[in-house]
Design a protein around this motif. Sequence first.
Motif, PDB file in Angstrom:
ATOM      1  N   GLU A 106       0.828  -1.210   0.000  1.00 53.84           N
ATOM      2  CA  GLU A 106       0.000   0.000   0.000  1.00 53.84           C
ATOM      3  C   GLU A 106       0.858   1.254   0.000  1.00 53.84           C
ATOM      4  N   LEU A 107       1.917   1.260   0.817  1.00 54.99           N
ATOM      5  CA  LEU A 107       2.789   2.425   0.858  1.00 54.99           C
ATOM      6  C   LEU A 107       3.590   2.559  -0.422  1.00 54.99           C
ATOM      7  N   GLN A 108       3.960   1.443  -1.033  1.00 60.16           N
ATOM      8  CA  GLN A 108       4.647   1.514  -2.317  1.00 60.16           C
ATOM      9  C   GLN A 108       3.748   2.136  -3.371  1.00 60.16           C
ATOM     10  N   ARG A 109       2.440   1.780  -3.356  1.00 61.56           N
ATOM     11  CA  ARG A 109       1.503   2.358  -4.325  1.00 61.56           C
ATOM     12  C   ARG A 109       1.348   3.860  -4.075  1.00 61.56           C
ATOM     13  N   ILE A 110       1.235   4.261  -2.795  1.00 62.20           N
ATOM     14  CA  ILE A 110       1.099   5.677  -2.476  1.00 62.20           C
ATOM     15  C   ILE A 110       2.355   6.447  -2.876  1.00 62.20           C
ATOM     16  N   LYS A 111       3.511   5.856  -2.610  1.00 64.66           N
ATOM     17  CA  LYS A 111       4.763   6.520  -2.974  1.00 64.66           C
ATOM     18  C   LYS A 111       4.865   6.697  -4.480  1.00 64.66           C
ATOM     19  N   LYS A 112       4.484   5.658  -5.221  1.00 64.55           N
ATOM     20  CA  LYS A 112       4.524   5.743  -6.673  1.00 64.55           C
ATOM     21  C   LYS A 112       3.569   6.810  -7.180  1.00 64.55           C
ATOM     22  N   THR A 113       2.381   6.862  -6.585  1.00 66.64           N
ATOM     23  CA  THR A 113       1.397   7.873  -6.990  1.00 66.64           C
ATOM     24  C   THR A 113       1.898   9.278  -6.696  1.00 66.64           C
TER      25      THR A 113
END
Length: 233
Positions: A106-113
């Motif tokens: 989830e944090l990887q997705r947020i960071k990518k976004t």
Amino acid sequence: MNPLCSRCNRVVYPTEKVNCLDKYWHKGCFSCEICKMTLNMKNYKGFEKRPYCNAHYPKTTFTSVADTPENLRLKQQSKMQSQVLYKEEFEKNKGKGFSVVADTPELQRIKKTQDQISNIKYHEEFEKSRMGGEAVPAQPHNPPSGFHQQPAASQNYNYEPEPTRPAAAAPPPSAGKRYRAVYDYMAADEDEVSFQDGDLIVDVQQIDEGWMYGRVERTGQQGMLPANYVEPF
């Protein structure tokens, strides 16, 4: 002192005593509550401290307790509390170099976004600065003298990023597309945007196969949105 029988309430002597279900019984009184069939320690079944035969043992049934409004509210409250605790732990450990939760999907997705949004904003600021600075480079050309190498060098130095400008300013392939919402969607995170069925989503940019970035024309809000909730307009 000899105990009393749980069935007939008479004295139970050791030779005829049955100790079961936290009670004392005569061997003849230890029988099914329904059919009165005499039972023993091998064939009885206890329910609420009462003996039953296999045929008349009360059947337990499943209830819909899990679907009551109160249980649904408690479930939702527990979920929200877990998310709050998770975010608090993340905020506490965010500045400590290494964090256990830093590599969650989830944090990887947020960071990518966030990286992609920052890249989009960078492109917008770069385009604005380029459009606003187009009239400025004309000033060094005003002096008629052609031997002034110092201003030319300074001018070339200022334009060193020029070769990389097309690549930096190039918008994503799906920039400027318009989509129409086919379902209602409620934002589940701060970087997402809510919309209703029929809303127009403009300035849509594809992030990956499942997510887009765009602005809801009705509300003016912009953020991430699921790609399967909209269709090209």
